[in-house]
Design a protein around this motif. Structure first.
Motif, PDB file in Angstrom:
ATOM      1  N   LYS A   1       0.827  -1.210   0.000  1.00 46.93           N
ATOM      2  CA  LYS A   1       0.000   0.000   0.000  1.00 46.93           C
ATOM      3  C   LYS A   1       0.859   1.256   0.000  1.00 46.93           C
ATOM      4  O   LYS A   1       0.576   2.210  -0.721  1.00 46.93           O
ATOM      5  N   GLU A   2       1.908   1.244   0.807  1.00 43.94           N
ATOM      6  CA  GLU A   2       2.795   2.410   0.862  1.00 43.94           C
ATOM      7  C   GLU A   2       3.531   2.597  -0.461  1.00 43.94           C
ATOM      8  O   GLU A   2       3.704   3.718  -0.946  1.00 43.94           O
ATOM      9  N   LEU A   3       3.958   1.489  -1.045  1.00 47.37           N
ATOM     10  CA  LEU A   3       4.677   1.575  -2.323  1.00 47.37           C
ATOM     11  C   LEU A   3       3.780   2.131  -3.416  1.00 47.37           C
ATOM     12  O   LEU A   3       4.225   2.883  -4.287  1.00 47.37           O
ATOM     13  N   ALA A   4       2.494   1.748  -3.358  1.00 49.76           N
ATOM     14  CA  ALA A   4       1.568   2.128  -4.424  1.00 49.76           C
ATOM     15  C   ALA A   4       1.154   3.596  -4.335  1.00 49.76           C
ATOM     16  O   ALA A   4       0.847   4.224  -5.355  1.00 49.76           O
ATOM     17  N   ALA A   5       1.162   4.144  -3.111  1.00 48.86           N
ATOM     18  CA  ALA A   5       0.611   5.478  -2.869  1.00 48.86           C
ATOM     19  C   ALA A   5       1.041   6.557  -3.875  1.00 48.86           C
ATOM     20  O   ALA A   5       0.191   7.279  -4.386  1.00 48.86           O
ATOM     21  N   PRO A   6       2.346   6.678  -4.193  1.00 45.95           N
ATOM     22  CA  PRO A   6       2.748   7.781  -5.077  1.00 45.95           C
ATOM     23  C   PRO A   6       2.327   7.593  -6.529  1.00 45.95           C
ATOM     24  O   PRO A   6       2.458   8.518  -7.334  1.00 45.95           O
ATOM     25  N   HIS A   7       1.821   6.410  -6.872  1.00 45.69           N
ATOM     26  CA  HIS A   7       1.562   6.117  -8.282  1.00 45.69           C
ATOM     27  C   HIS A   7       0.074   6.138  -8.575  1.00 45.69           C
ATOM     28  O   HIS A   7      -0.696   5.392  -7.987  1.00 45.69           O
ATOM     29  N   ASP A   8      -0.324   6.996  -9.498  1.00 47.96           N
ATOM     30  CA  ASP A   8      -1.728   7.200  -9.830  1.00 47.96           C
ATOM     31  C   ASP A   8      -2.204   6.065 -10.727  1.00 47.96           C
ATOM     32  O   ASP A   8      -2.230   6.184 -11.953  1.00 47.96           O
ATOM     33  N   MET A   9      -2.618   4.991 -10.097  1.00 49.52           N
ATOM     34  CA  MET A   9      -2.844   3.749 -10.828  1.00 49.52           C
ATOM     35  C   MET A   9      -3.699   2.830  -9.944  1.00 49.52           C
ATOM     36  O   MET A   9      -3.575   2.856  -8.719  1.00 49.52           O
ATOM     37  N   ALA A  10      -4.567   2.025 -10.558  1.00 52.51           N
ATOM     38  CA  ALA A  10      -5.375   1.081  -9.778  1.00 52.51           C
ATOM     39  C   ALA A  10      -4.473   0.031  -9.136  1.00 52.51           C
ATOM     40  O   ALA A  10      -3.411  -0.306  -9.690  1.00 52.51           O
ATOM     41  N   LEU A  11      -4.885  -0.487  -8.015  1.00 50.08           N
ATOM     42  CA  LEU A  11      -4.042  -1.446  -7.278  1.00 50.08           C
ATOM     43  C   LEU A  11      -3.674  -2.679  -8.109  1.00 50.08           C
ATOM     44  O   LEU A  11      -2.501  -3.071  -8.117  1.00 50.08           O
ATOM     45  N   PRO A  12      -4.624  -3.304  -8.797  1.00 45.87           N
ATOM     46  CA  PRO A  12      -4.237  -4.490  -9.582  1.00 45.87           C
ATOM     47  C   PRO A  12      -3.162  -4.177 -10.622  1.00 45.87           C
ATOM     48  O   PRO A  12      -2.273  -4.999 -10.861  1.00 45.87           O
ATOM     49  N   SER A  13      -3.240  -2.983 -11.211  1.00 45.62           N
ATOM     50  CA  SER A  13      -2.213  -2.581 -12.177  1.00 45.62           C
ATOM     51  C   SER A  13      -0.862  -2.476 -11.475  1.00 45.62           C
ATOM     52  O   SER A  13       0.159  -2.967 -11.976  1.00 45.62           O
ATOM     53  N   PHE A  14      -0.875  -1.857 -10.318  1.00 47.69           N
ATOM     54  CA  PHE A  14       0.372  -1.700  -9.586  1.00 47.69           C
ATOM     55  C   PHE A  14       0.947  -3.050  -9.157  1.00 47.69           C
ATOM     56  O   PHE A  14       2.159  -3.274  -9.237  1.00 47.69           O
ATOM     57  N   MET A  15       0.063  -3.951  -8.745  1.00 52.54           N
ATOM     58  CA  MET A  15       0.522  -5.283  -8.317  1.00 52.54           C
ATOM     59  C   MET A  15       1.246  -6.020  -9.441  1.00 52.54           C
ATOM     60  O   MET A  15       2.151  -6.819  -9.184  1.00 52.54           O
ATOM     61  N   LYS A  16       0.848  -5.753 -10.673  1.00 52.16           N
ATOM     62  CA  LYS A  16       1.558  -6.386 -11.795  1.00 52.16           C
ATOM     63  C   LYS A  16       3.022  -5.949 -11.814  1.00 52.16           C
ATOM     64  O   LYS A  16       3.911  -6.762 -12.078  1.00 52.16           O
ATOM     65  N   HIS A  17       3.248  -4.671 -11.526  1.00 53.55           N
ATOM     66  CA  HIS A  17       4.632  -4.184 -11.481  1.00 53.55           C
ATOM     67  C   HIS A  17       5.417  -4.902 -10.386  1.00 53.55           C
ATOM     68  O   HIS A  17       6.569  -5.283 -10.585  1.00 53.55           O
ATOM     69  N   ILE A  18       4.762  -5.061  -9.236  1.00 57.64           N
ATOM     70  CA  ILE A  18       5.414  -5.777  -8.135  1.00 57.64           C
ATOM     71  C   ILE A  18       5.778  -7.203  -8.575  1.00 57.64           C
ATOM     72  O   ILE A  18       6.884  -7.688  -8.314  1.00 57.64           O
ATOM     73  N   SER A  19       4.844  -7.858  -9.264  1.00 55.88           N
ATOM     74  CA  SER A  19       5.111  -9.223  -9.735  1.00 55.88           C
ATOM     75  C   SER A  19       6.293  -9.262 -10.692  1.00 55.88           C
ATOM     76  O   SER A  19       7.129 -10.169 -10.622  1.00 55.88           O
ATOM     77  N   VAL A  20       6.339  -8.301 -11.607  1.00 52.80           N
ATOM     78  CA  VAL A  20       7.439  -8.258 -12.570  1.00 52.80           C
ATOM     79  C   VAL A  20       8.774  -8.122 -11.841  1.00 52.80           C
ATOM     80  O   VAL A  20       9.747  -8.827 -12.154  1.00 52.80           O
ATOM     81  N   LEU A  21       8.812  -7.244 -10.849  1.00 48.57           N
ATOM     82  CA  LEU A  21      10.038  -7.055 -10.077  1.00 48.57           C
ATOM     83  C   LEU A  21      10.409  -8.320  -9.316  1.00 48.57           C
ATOM     84  O   LEU A  21      11.585  -8.686  -9.240  1.00 48.57           O
ATOM     85  N   GLU A  22       9.392  -8.996  -8.791  1.00 42.38           N
ATOM     86  CA  GLU A  22       9.655 -10.209  -8.015  1.00 42.38           C
ATOM     87  C   GLU A  22      10.129 -11.338  -8.948  1.00 42.38           C
ATOM     88  O   GLU A  22      11.083 -12.051  -8.621  1.00 42.38           O
ATOM     89  N   ASP A  23       9.477 -11.474 -10.100  1.00 37.72           N
ATOM     90  CA  ASP A  23       9.887 -12.504 -11.057  1.00 37.72           C
ATOM     91  C   ASP A  23      11.318 -12.274 -11.527  1.00 37.72           C
ATOM     92  O   ASP A  23      12.053 -13.226 -11.809  1.00 37.72           O
ATOM     93  N   ALA A  24      11.702 -11.018 -11.640  1.00 36.03           N
ATOM     94  CA  ALA A  24      13.061 -10.699 -12.079  1.00 36.03           C
ATOM     95  C   ALA A  24      14.070 -10.921 -10.949  1.00 36.03           C
ATOM     96  O   ALA A  24      15.272 -10.880 -11.179  1.00 36.03           O
ATOM     97  N   GLY A  25      13.579 -11.127  -9.738  1.00 33.24           N
ATOM     98  CA  GLY A  25      14.463 -11.346  -8.609  1.00 33.24           C
ATOM     99  C   GLY A  25      14.978 -10.071  -7.971  1.00 33.24           C
ATOM    100  O   GLY A  25      15.844 -10.106  -7.103  1.00 33.24           O
ATOM    101  N   LEU A  26      14.448  -8.929  -8.405  1.00 38.28           N
ATOM    102  CA  LEU A  26      14.926  -7.657  -7.853  1.00 38.28           C
ATOM    103  C   LEU A  26      14.376  -7.392  -6.460  1.00 38.28           C
ATOM    104  O   LEU A  26      14.977  -6.642  -5.683  1.00 38.28           O
ATOM    105  N   ILE A  27      13.212  -7.962  -6.165  1.00 39.27           N
ATOM    106  CA  ILE A  27      12.643  -7.797  -4.835  1.00 39.27           C
ATOM    107  C   ILE A  27      12.069  -9.134  -4.358  1.00 39.27           C
ATOM    108  O   ILE A  27      11.882 -10.057  -5.164  1.00 39.27           O
TER     109      ILE A  27
END
Lengths: 114, 114
Positions: A35-61
């Motif tokens: 929730k804190e990570l998403a706050a600055p980004h003007d975007m629906a939560l499911p859209s933002f979660m996709k970014h999180i998944s991409v970062l996680e799949d890449a092993g960055l987080i």
DNA sequence: CATATACTTAGCCGCATGGATAAGTATCAA
DNA sequence: TTGATACTTATCCATGCGGCTAAGTATATG
């Protein structure tokens, strides 16, 4: 079938987006819930979660859930792999005048125009 | 309207492909014509030329044509910009224990599981 | 128990990407 | 001047990406 066979593919792809780089920049300062990570980004939560998944799949987080809250953390290993690739290229580039052939073809090229 | 407003977007996108990274790896050793660059890649020429365009748009390489032959060269400036971003993140990550709050939340997190 | 919170899942949409082929242009070589 | 060479341009196609909404689930909180 994974789309990215090579780790550097998914790694660079993950970094080729300003939202995702911003997340990484936030997480190098310390862990944070979605929730804190998403706050600055003007975007629906499911859209933002996709970014999180991409970062996680890449092993960055990495992330783990406690109760309702998923906390994300930066993982430095993969960034190091990318830096290594850069350093290798820079090293080869730096040694490009080690033989005269290269020097000559380079000097020749520098007198040309588009 | 360009798709990538931020230079790092196009830069990382350009590097997120094994064909394009291979081209960069070849060009750090010295300039080469398109035909030579294309040879190792099992791909039609127009498809390959798109990769060259992506690299050129990202500023990673330059090219000029002499007669029938287009010669490509590596351009080190943009790679340096990417390396700078990496170093910034690494520096912040390295200083994450500068205050006790961060240390405590980190130690807390390390006892959790997914 | 009821409601709010923090995701999660599912599905849709338009555009970009990475590949292809076919045909065109310009230069060099014989 | 004919033909090969080295791109170039145009068009097409399947898939992926980055956004959306709507509805579901699981965990606090009052």
């Amino acid at each position: 079938m994974d789309k990215y066979q090579e780790p550097l593919d998914s790694l660079f792809h993950a970094l080729a987006d300003p939202t995702r780089r911003a997340v990484v920049q936030r997480l190098v300062e310390g862990p944070a819930p979605v929730k804190e990570l998403a706050a600055p980004h003007d975007m629906a939560l499911p859209s933002f979660m996709k970014h999180i998944s991409v970062l996680e799949d890449a092993g960055l987080i990495t992330s783990q859930k406690q109760g309702r809250v998923r906390t994300c953390r930066f993982n430095p290993e993969k960034l190091a792999a990318a830096e290594k690739w850069f350093e290798q290229q820079r090293a080869i580039w730096a040694s490009r005048f080690d033989n005269l052939d290269n020097l000559l073809t380079t000097l020749q090229g520098e007198t040309d125009e588009t």
